[in-house]
Design a protein around this motif. Sequence first.
Motif, PDB file in Angstrom:
ATOM      1  N   TYR A 122      -8.787   4.041   9.616  1.00  0.00           N
ATOM      2  CA  TYR A 122      -8.777   4.873  10.924  1.00  0.00           C
ATOM      3  C   TYR A 122      -9.913   3.958  11.756  1.00  0.00           C
ATOM      4  O   TYR A 122      -9.704   3.732  12.941  1.00  0.00           O
ATOM      5  CB  TYR A 122      -9.121   6.139  10.643  1.00  0.00           C
ATOM      6  N   TYR A 138     -13.369  -3.799   4.101  1.00  0.00           N
ATOM      7  CA  TYR A 138     -12.402  -2.786   4.443  1.00  0.00           C
ATOM      8  C   TYR A 138     -12.390  -1.438   3.394  1.00  0.00           C
ATOM      9  O   TYR A 138     -12.596  -1.756   2.328  1.00  0.00           O
ATOM     10  CB  TYR A 138     -11.121  -3.214   4.591  1.00  0.00           C
ATOM     11  N   GLU A 195      -8.247   1.104  13.251  1.00  0.00           N
ATOM     12  CA  GLU A 195      -7.183   1.312  14.195  1.00  0.00           C
ATOM     13  C   GLU A 195      -7.963   1.481  15.644  1.00  0.00           C
ATOM     14  O   GLU A 195      -7.553   1.213  16.658  1.00  0.00           O
ATOM     15  CB  GLU A 195      -6.426   2.314  13.888  1.00  0.00           C
ATOM     16  N   ASP A 211       1.025  -1.138   0.088  1.00  0.00           N
ATOM     17  CA  ASP A 211      -0.022  -0.057  -0.019  1.00  0.00           C
ATOM     18  C   ASP A 211       0.853   1.197   0.040  1.00  0.00           C
ATOM     19  O   ASP A 211       1.288   1.510   1.202  1.00  0.00           O
ATOM     20  CB  ASP A 211      -0.623   0.023   1.291  1.00  0.00           C
ATOM     21  N   ALA A 221     -12.294   3.122   2.588  1.00  0.00           N
ATOM     22  CA  ALA A 221     -12.990   4.491   2.698  1.00  0.00           C
ATOM     23  C   ALA A 221     -13.769   4.651   1.780  1.00  0.00           C
ATOM     24  O   ALA A 221     -14.565   5.675   1.863  1.00  0.00           O
ATOM     25  CB  ALA A 221     -11.808   5.363   3.403  1.00  0.00           C
ATOM     26  N   ASP A 281      -0.046  10.245   2.397  1.00  0.00           N
ATOM     27  CA  ASP A 281      -1.234  11.450   2.380  1.00  0.00           C
ATOM     28  C   ASP A 281      -0.523  12.495   3.111  1.00  0.00           C
ATOM     29  O   ASP A 281       0.094  12.507   4.416  1.00  0.00           O
ATOM     30  CB  ASP A 281      -2.199  11.050   3.366  1.00  0.00           C
ATOM     31  N   LYS A 285      -6.959  -4.934   9.799  1.00  0.00           N
ATOM     32  CA  LYS A 285      -7.000  -4.284   8.427  1.00  0.00           C
ATOM     33  C   LYS A 285      -7.017  -5.567   7.373  1.00  0.00           C
ATOM     34  O   LYS A 285      -7.993  -5.671   6.711  1.00  0.00           O
ATOM     35  CB  LYS A 285      -5.789  -3.402   8.121  1.00  0.00           C
ATOM     36  N   ARG A 291     -18.447  13.294  15.035  1.00  0.00           N
ATOM     37  CA  ARG A 291     -18.143  12.252  13.788  1.00  0.00           C
ATOM     38  C   ARG A 291     -18.179  10.910  14.003  1.00  0.00           C
ATOM     39  O   ARG A 291     -17.645  10.322  15.142  1.00  0.00           O
ATOM     40  CB  ARG A 291     -16.685  12.681  13.009  1.00  0.00           C
ATOM     41  N   HIS A 332      -5.883  12.626  14.130  1.00  0.00           N
ATOM     42  CA  HIS A 332      -5.863  11.148  14.114  1.00  0.00           C
ATOM     43  C   HIS A 332      -4.433  10.676  14.301  1.00  0.00           C
ATOM     44  O   HIS A 332      -4.234   9.918  14.991  1.00  0.00           O
ATOM     45  CB  HIS A 332      -6.558  10.893  12.830  1.00  0.00           C
ATOM     46  N   PRO A 373     -13.148   2.562   7.185  1.00  0.00           N
ATOM     47  CA  PRO A 373     -11.915   2.902   6.879  1.00  0.00           C
ATOM     48  C   PRO A 373     -10.821   2.441   7.799  1.00  0.00           C
ATOM     49  O   PRO A 373     -11.062   2.307   8.738  1.00  0.00           O
ATOM     50  CB  PRO A 373     -12.163   4.537   6.906  1.00  0.00           C
TER      51      PRO A 373
HETATM   52  P1  UTP Z   1      -6.801   6.829   4.049  1.00  0.00           P
HETATM   53  O1  UTP Z   1      -8.191   6.553   3.212  1.00  0.00           O
HETATM   54  O2  UTP Z   1      -5.764   6.936   3.059  1.00  0.00           O
HETATM   55  O3  UTP Z   1      -6.589   5.735   5.172  1.00  0.00           O
HETATM   56  O4  UTP Z   1      -7.126   8.281   4.772  1.00  0.00           O
HETATM   57  P2  UTP Z   1      -5.473   5.554   5.989  1.00  0.00           P
HETATM   58  O5  UTP Z   1      -5.689   5.600   7.308  1.00  0.00           O
HETATM   59  O6  UTP Z   1      -4.181   5.933   5.409  1.00  0.00           O
HETATM   60  O7  UTP Z   1      -5.652   3.699   5.823  1.00  0.00           O
HETATM   61  P3  UTP Z   1      -5.030   2.965   4.665  1.00  0.00           P
HETATM   62  O8  UTP Z   1      -4.139   1.891   5.328  1.00  0.00           O
HETATM   63  O9  UTP Z   1      -4.549   3.891   3.498  1.00  0.00           O
HETATM   64  O10 UTP Z   1      -6.330   2.349   4.054  1.00  0.00           O
HETATM   65  C1  UTP Z   1      -6.139   9.073   5.280  1.00  0.00           C
HETATM   66  C2  UTP Z   1      -6.495   9.810   6.582  1.00  0.00           C
HETATM   67  O11 UTP Z   1      -7.787  10.587   6.423  1.00  0.00           O
HETATM   68  C3  UTP Z   1      -8.581  10.320   7.684  1.00  0.00           C
HETATM   69  C4  UTP Z   1      -7.897   9.507   8.484  1.00  0.00           C
HETATM   70  O12 UTP Z   1      -7.153  10.134   9.310  1.00  0.00           O
HETATM   71  C5  UTP Z   1      -6.979   8.742   7.579  1.00  0.00           C
HETATM   72  O13 UTP Z   1      -5.907   8.071   8.357  1.00  0.00           O
HETATM   73  N1  UTP Z   1      -9.875   9.753   7.056  1.00  0.00           N
HETATM   74  C6  UTP Z   1      -9.882   8.876   5.824  1.00  0.00           C
HETATM   75  C7  UTP Z   1     -10.912   9.845   7.973  1.00  0.00           C
HETATM   76  O14 UTP Z   1     -10.859  10.617   8.858  1.00  0.00           O
HETATM   77  N2  UTP Z   1     -12.191   9.097   7.470  1.00  0.00           N
HETATM   78  C8  UTP Z   1     -12.186   8.533   6.498  1.00  0.00           C
HETATM   79  O15 UTP Z   1     -13.308   7.736   6.119  1.00  0.00           O
HETATM   80  C9  UTP Z   1     -11.219   8.288   5.563  1.00  0.00           C
END
Ligand code: UTP
Length: 462
Positions: free
Chosen positions: A186, A174, A189, A67, A176, A71, A165, A241, A145, A184
């Motif tokens: 988060y 799984y 976690e 992955d 978002a 971000d 996950k 939220r 977060h 998602p």
């Molecule tokens: P990501 O969708 O990239 O998720 O969103 P992630 O936590 O990095 O997990 P994976 O491993 O890639 O699947 C980045 C950040 O945006 C916020 C969270 O803080 C997340 O860590 N976010 C994302 C939310 O608050 N809500 C959501 O529905 C999606």
Amino acid sequence: MAPKNNEGKIKKICSSVLKKIVPPKKELAAERKLFLEIKKKVEGMKGKHIRLEWCGSSARGTHLRGDKDLDLFVMYEKEMGENELEEEGLRIGKAVFRGHKWEKAYSQHPYIRGVIKGFDVEIVPGYIVKRGNEIKSAVDRTPFHNKLLLEKFSAKDKNEARLLKQFMKGIGAYGADLKNEALPGYGVELLVLKYGGFLDAVKGIAKWGEREVITFKKLERDPANDFFTPLIIIDPVDENRNVASALSFANYEKMKLAARKFLEEPSEKFFFGVKVEAWPQSKVIEELKKREFLAIKADFPKRILPDLVWGQLRRYLRKAATQLEEKDFAVRRANVWSDENKVFFMYELKELNLPRAKIIRGPMANDKENVKRFLEKKRKLLKKPRTEEGRIVIEVERADDERSAKKILQGFVNTCRTNESDGIKICLRNGKVLTEHEILEHYHGSFAEHLTKYLEGKEMFE
Ligand code: UTP
Ligand code: MN
């Protein structure tokens, strides 16, 4: 819940799964190096940005192997106007990707994302706020977060989160994106934070009831009155939220079922799924014979963000089902499939055609007042009113085009081509209702796998 002898088995499975899902040191080092390079570049640029923050799962070491997303948030003072934030964010984003592949994407504000050295990098503009509930835009929570989990998670917790996950990914609950209607990263976690680890989280999930509310502090209001999803996870950085807001009822039930089955009969297939072998056509024909099916064949709109399209497709699936139900057809199951090229809305019905006589049950026969009013309505009766179980019953004629589910559905598609959101209009431009026989003409590739899975009625882990 889990018999003692299974706990040893589960431990073994977990360590085997971890070997496959923890990113190798080299991958982690390359990630950090790229972040530092971009940070140096951005922070050296002229502009009103204060700093660049690395957020998301890669920043806190809970991401899965392969992955490769970074971000990144360019942070601004909260006094800056939204238009300026947008412009500045885009300017910085484009500068970062000079010489690389990039595109404009949309969240609350547009932002730039692209690929550098094999990593999917997002440059998102955000405001610096003091607390997660003082946000100006949804993305402003993200740095909180990160801070929270970096503080609370030990090295072991990070791998526990990775396990959960992967488990959620394996069972298909799984992500978002709206497409998945899932949990998602988060949210996963937070479950590990709440229950203390992977196995304890699975045990917790196995005991969930019809709905479950997860909170991290005492709240003044009961969240169950504010959110209507089966699972509610109140974001510890913002009590307004619900992190599990996208999770569907079906996926909530799937989580519970998978958790229980895993504890009973642990296996790696929960983490990686089992591949579906599409049935041979003859078997599908046989299965379809037992049921009544119709499908709307349509096209996935290309120029709209897929995530938005998936939301529209699901709403439309329900809308068309409601249309059939209003015309007295019983819809047993409705289901939408797309490979983001073709779209099939599928309806399993109790019957495809209704009889000419439509039976309408009226008020109690001794309720003179209401019977009078009921019979006064202008309708062409097929025969004289009668009484059944104390109620007045009439039979009226159903128009020819209201007797066929196919005609009703095609009629609905035709009106929606002009009367719908832009996405659905494009989707239905060549929208055509197909019978079982015509559906079979498309029985190949991933649609065949989908149809097999649907007709089998099995989960990925079964
Ligand atoms: P990501 O969708 O990239 O998720 O969103 P992630 O936590 O990095 O997990 P994976 O491993 O890639 O699947 C980045 C950040 O945006 C916020 C969270 O803080 C997340 O860590 N976010 C994302 C939310 O608050 N809500 C959501 O529905 C999606
Ligand atoms: Mn991420």
